[in-house]
Design a protein around this motif. Structure first.
Motif, PDB file in Angstrom:
ATOM      1  N   ASN A   5       0.825  -1.208   0.000  1.00  0.00           N
ATOM      2  CA  ASN A   5       0.000   0.000   0.000  1.00  0.00           C
ATOM      3  C   ASN A   5       0.860   1.259   0.000  1.00  0.00           C
ATOM      4  O   ASN A   5       0.550   2.242  -0.682  1.00  0.00           O
ATOM      5  CB  ASN A   5      -0.921   0.003   1.215  1.00  0.00           C
ATOM      6  N   VAL A   6       1.956   1.220   0.757  1.00  0.00           N
ATOM      7  CA  VAL A   6       2.840   2.397   0.786  1.00  0.00           C
ATOM      8  C   VAL A   6       3.455   2.639  -0.575  1.00  0.00           C
ATOM      9  O   VAL A   6       3.508   3.778  -1.069  1.00  0.00           O
ATOM     10  CB  VAL A   6       3.925   2.202   1.864  1.00  0.00           C
ATOM     11  N   LEU A   7       3.923   1.566  -1.223  1.00  0.00           N
ATOM     12  CA  LEU A   7       4.533   1.729  -2.547  1.00  0.00           C
ATOM     13  C   LEU A   7       3.492   2.182  -3.568  1.00  0.00           C
ATOM     14  O   LEU A   7       3.771   3.056  -4.414  1.00  0.00           O
ATOM     15  CB  LEU A   7       5.179   0.405  -2.982  1.00  0.00           C
ATOM     16  N   GLU A   8       2.297   1.596  -3.492  1.00  0.00           N
ATOM     17  CA  GLU A   8       1.255   1.999  -4.431  1.00  0.00           C
ATOM     18  C   GLU A   8       0.819   3.437  -4.193  1.00  0.00           C
ATOM     19  O   GLU A   8       0.564   4.189  -5.152  1.00  0.00           O
ATOM     20  CB  GLU A   8       0.053   1.060  -4.313  1.00  0.00           C
ATOM     21  N   SER A   9       0.720   3.847  -2.944  1.00  0.00           N
ATOM     22  CA  SER A   9       0.309   5.223  -2.656  1.00  0.00           C
ATOM     23  C   SER A   9       1.354   6.218  -3.152  1.00  0.00           C
ATOM     24  O   SER A   9       1.009   7.297  -3.676  1.00  0.00           O
ATOM     25  CB  SER A   9       0.089   5.399  -1.160  1.00  0.00           C
ATOM     26  N   ALA A  10       2.626   5.866  -3.018  1.00  0.00           N
ATOM     27  CA  ALA A  10       3.667   6.770  -3.518  1.00  0.00           C
ATOM     28  C   ALA A  10       3.588   6.912  -5.034  1.00  0.00           C
ATOM     29  O   ALA A  10       3.630   8.034  -5.580  1.00  0.00           O
ATOM     30  CB  ALA A  10       5.046   6.249  -3.095  1.00  0.00           C
ATOM     31  N   SER A  11       3.456   5.788  -5.723  1.00  0.00           N
ATOM     32  CA  SER A  11       3.358   5.869  -7.191  1.00  0.00           C
ATOM     33  C   SER A  11       2.061   6.559  -7.619  1.00  0.00           C
ATOM     34  O   SER A  11       2.032   7.320  -8.595  1.00  0.00           O
ATOM     35  CB  SER A  11       3.432   4.461  -7.783  1.00  0.00           C
ATOM     36  N   ARG A  12       0.969   6.315  -6.870  1.00  0.00           N
ATOM     37  CA  ARG A  12      -0.295   6.945  -7.200  1.00  0.00           C
ATOM     38  C   ARG A  12      -0.224   8.466  -7.013  1.00  0.00           C
ATOM     39  O   ARG A  12      -0.741   9.233  -7.828  1.00  0.00           O
ATOM     40  CB  ARG A  12      -1.412   6.363  -6.328  1.00  0.00           C
ATOM     41  N   SER A  13       0.431   8.907  -5.947  1.00  0.00           N
ATOM     42  CA  SER A  13       0.559  10.354  -5.721  1.00  0.00           C
ATOM     43  C   SER A  13       1.420  11.003  -6.800  1.00  0.00           C
ATOM     44  O   SER A  13       1.129  12.121  -7.261  1.00  0.00           O
ATOM     45  CB  SER A  13       1.170  10.602  -4.336  1.00  0.00           C
ATOM     46  N   VAL A  14       2.457  10.301  -7.215  1.00  0.00           N
ATOM     47  CA  VAL A  14       3.296  10.838  -8.303  1.00  0.00           C
ATOM     48  C   VAL A  14       2.484  10.941  -9.588  1.00  0.00           C
ATOM     49  O   VAL A  14       2.559  11.947 -10.324  1.00  0.00           O
ATOM     50  CB  VAL A  14       4.537   9.956  -8.503  1.00  0.00           C
ATOM     51  N   TYR A  15       1.683   9.907  -9.868  1.00  0.00           N
ATOM     52  CA  TYR A  15       0.873   9.935 -11.081  1.00  0.00           C
ATOM     53  C   TYR A  15      -0.139  11.071 -11.029  1.00  0.00           C
ATOM     54  O   TYR A  15      -0.348  11.785 -12.031  1.00  0.00           O
ATOM     55  CB  TYR A  15       0.168   8.587 -11.242  1.00  0.00           C
ATOM     56  N   ILE A  16      -0.784  11.247  -9.875  1.00  0.00           N
ATOM     57  CA  ILE A  16      -1.781  12.320  -9.750  1.00  0.00           C
ATOM     58  C   ILE A  16      -1.132  13.687  -9.919  1.00  0.00           C
ATOM     59  O   ILE A  16      -1.668  14.599 -10.577  1.00  0.00           O
ATOM     60  CB  ILE A  16      -2.495  12.210  -8.393  1.00  0.00           C
TER      61      ILE A  16
ATOM     62  N   GLY B 294      -2.074  16.128 -12.952  1.00  0.00           N
ATOM     63  CA  GLY B 294      -2.606  17.460 -12.679  1.00  0.00           C
ATOM     64  C   GLY B 294      -1.774  18.537 -13.338  1.00  0.00           C
ATOM     65  O   GLY B 294      -2.326  19.529 -13.870  1.00  0.00           O
ATOM     66  N   ARG B 295      -0.460  18.372 -13.309  1.00  0.00           N
ATOM     67  CA  ARG B 295       0.406  19.350 -13.980  1.00  0.00           C
ATOM     68  C   ARG B 295       0.168  19.351 -15.473  1.00  0.00           C
ATOM     69  O   ARG B 295       0.135  20.425 -16.122  1.00  0.00           O
ATOM     70  CB  ARG B 295       1.869  19.022 -13.681  1.00  0.00           C
ATOM     71  N   ARG B 296      -0.042  18.185 -16.074  1.00  0.00           N
ATOM     72  CA  ARG B 296      -0.287  18.103 -17.510  1.00  0.00           C
ATOM     73  C   ARG B 296      -1.609  18.788 -17.863  1.00  0.00           C
ATOM     74  O   ARG B 296      -1.701  19.540 -18.846  1.00  0.00           O
ATOM     75  CB  ARG B 296      -0.325  16.640 -17.944  1.00  0.00           C
ATOM     76  N   MET B 297      -2.651  18.536 -17.071  1.00  0.00           N
ATOM     77  CA  MET B 297      -3.938  19.167 -17.349  1.00  0.00           C
ATOM     78  C   MET B 297      -3.850  20.679 -17.188  1.00  0.00           C
ATOM     79  O   MET B 297      -4.457  21.444 -17.962  1.00  0.00           O
ATOM     80  CB  MET B 297      -5.003  18.605 -16.403  1.00  0.00           C
TER      81      MET B 297
END
Length: 336
Positions: A300-311, A315-318
């Motif tokens: 969960n920690v690894l997924e949350s880190a990658s998920r936050s990076v993706y978000i 968001g920056r791209r949008m």
């Protein structure tokens, strides 16, 4: 008959006779490296025919073969009290064996039948404990053949001394002089008593279990040292337990601690081991669940880190797309 002629000795023969008389014949005093004792009774530091030596050997075997040992202090229990306590203890342990058999738990041996409650000599038990803790025969085994082995070279050169079987380096059993010297020197060099040493005071009794079974330990505690966590059997279920000899004997027993798998536990630790739900299988299940929970948390920690990076990147791209679209709209307005 012709007379015999005696020839006078020559000078060379006189010289040879003189040399033979002057050379002393060496005395053969070398002792062959063969055993001077039967292989079934090697020499020991103390005479093996004494009862103390046999108790020392018995206590060493007890410490090495029993993974769980409970230490009790007793106060002049009578024979009837001991017999009543052992009877109730055997009944409680047999009940645990029956429950495990009904549950389908496969046991290599019936644990309840091998549990023993016995009185020990405190001083001899202390000495045996010191040998068990500070002496390991495998570390001192030289690997040389035994003197009674036929491969032993009986023509080997040995010192011209008298035999001393007690100091034989090939003797590595628990009652040997080498074991006693090594254990004593290591105990003095450590300058701290054994973890179990402070508990070994006064008249002692040991409860030995052939395996670390929390269910059998809990049953034994409910008989020998009942508490709120390990209640004694009720009178309507087991009236014999509430007989006067049994109750008088239990009142004279006091739990001091335990030695489980080489580790010393106090009364709280003993009750913790006895309170493990499901025994060793339950403990293994708890360990597996804990490790699975840790793995899930790491995932969960690894997924949350990658998920936050993706978000963040999305968001920056949008935001850049919106800025680009706004700039193009303003350019069109200016041109029109």
């Amino acid at each position: 008959m012709p007379p015999y002629r005696i020839c006078p000795p020559t000078r060379s023969s006189i010289r040879s006779y003189a040399s033979l008389a002057a050379t002393p014949t060496p005395a053969i005093t070398a002792i062959p490296p063969l055993t001077h004792y039967p292989p079934t009774q090697p020499p020991s530091h103390k005479p093996p025919e004494f009862r103390k030596s046999q108790l020392h050997r018995q206590y060493q075997s007890l410490l090495r073969s029993s993974p769980a040992i409970l230490v009790f202090q007793h106060n002049n229990l009578k024979a009837t009290e001991w017999s009543g306590i052992r009877r109730e203890l055997a009944k409680a342990l047999a009940k645990v064996d029956e429950e495990q058999a009904k549950a389908g738990e496969v046991q290599q041996e019936v644990v309840g039948e091998a549990v023993k409650l016995q009185i020990v000599q405190t001083g001899i038990f202390k000495s045996a404990l010191r040998v068990v803790e500070f002496w390991e025969p495998r570390e001192h085994d030289s690997g040389a053949p035994h003197p009674t082995d036929p491969v032993t070279n009986s023509s080997a050169v040995v010192a011209d001394t008298q035999p001393n079987d007690r100091m034989d380096p090939t003797l590595v059993h628990g009652l040997s002089r080498q074991a006693w010297n090594t254990a004593t020197s290591k105990a003095k060099a450590k300058q701290t008593p054994s973890d179990l040493g402070p508990l070994l005071s006064g008249p002692l009794a040991l409860l030995t279990l052939p395996t670390t079974s929390p269910q059998h330990l809990a049953a034994a505690l409910s008989i020998l040292a009942p508490t709120k966590e390990f209640p004694a059997p009720k009178r309507r279920i087991n009236a014999a337990y509430h007989e006067k000899p049994v109750q008088d004997g239990i009142a004279k027993l006091m739990l001091l601690g335990a030695r489980v798998d080489g580790k010393v536990f106090d009364m709280t630790g003993v009750r913790w081991i006895g309170g493990i739900k499901g025994g060793l299988q339950g403990l293994r299940g708890q360990l597996v669940a804990m490790l699975s929970g840790v793995g899930a948390q790491v995932t969960n920690v690894l997924e949350s880190a990658s998920r936050s990076v993706y978000i963040t990147v999305e968001g920056r791209r949008m935001m850049l797309d919106d800025e680009q679209k706004g700039g193009e709209g303003e350019e069109k307005k200016v041109e029109s």
